[in-house]
Design an enzyme around this catalytic site. Structure first.
Site, short mmCIF file in Angstrom:
data_model
loop_
_atom_site.label_atom_id
_atom_site.label_comp_id
_atom_site.label_asym_id
_atom_site.label_seq_id
_atom_site.Cartn_x
_atom_site.Cartn_y
_atom_site.Cartn_z
N CYS A 61 43.90 -19.55 -37.62
CA CYS A 61 42.91 -19.06 -36.66
C CYS A 61 43.02 -19.96 -35.43
CB CYS A 61 41.51 -19.05 -37.27
SG CYS A 61 40.87 -20.68 -37.70
N ALA A 62 41.95 -20.15 -34.70
CA ALA A 62 42.01 -20.98 -33.50
C ALA A 62 42.06 -22.47 -33.84
CB ALA A 62 40.82 -20.70 -32.59
#
Length: 105
Positions: A61-62
């Protein structure tokens, strides 16, 4: 199972390991690991059947928070999954390639 470091992901990625990006489409379009498959968190439960249970999947993810939750979910569903520490941000900061562009069909 432990999380994966950026170096571990890079080695696995070079060997063709699947990368599952659990961010939202607009985040993915902004930049993702080359070859990463977009499966936003909200879609992942209904798409587990698309994952090859014989392979280790690197969930990204981020920054590593969402991917941790989704890797835990995937392991409970019988998928070998590792969350990537630091996420796409750490991948990019390490100088590894990031692909930006339209969401894949």
């Amino acid at each position: 199972m432990p999380n994966a470091t950026i170096s571990e992901l890079a080695a696995a990625h070079a060997d063709g390991a699947p990368v599952v990006d659990v961010r939202e489409p607009m985040e993915y379009v902004g930049g993702h690991v080359p070859g990463a498959v977009l499966m936003p968190m909200g879609q992942l439960p209904s798409r587990v059947h698309e994952l090859d249970k014989t392979r280790t999947h690197y969930v990204i993810c981020a920054t590593g928070n969402r991917s941790q939750a989704m890797a835990d979910f995937l392991r409970r569903a019988g998928v070998d999954a590792r969350s990537v520490d630091g996420g796409t941000s750490a991948w990019a900061q390490s100088g590894r390639p990031v692909i930006a562009g339209p969401r894949p069909a």
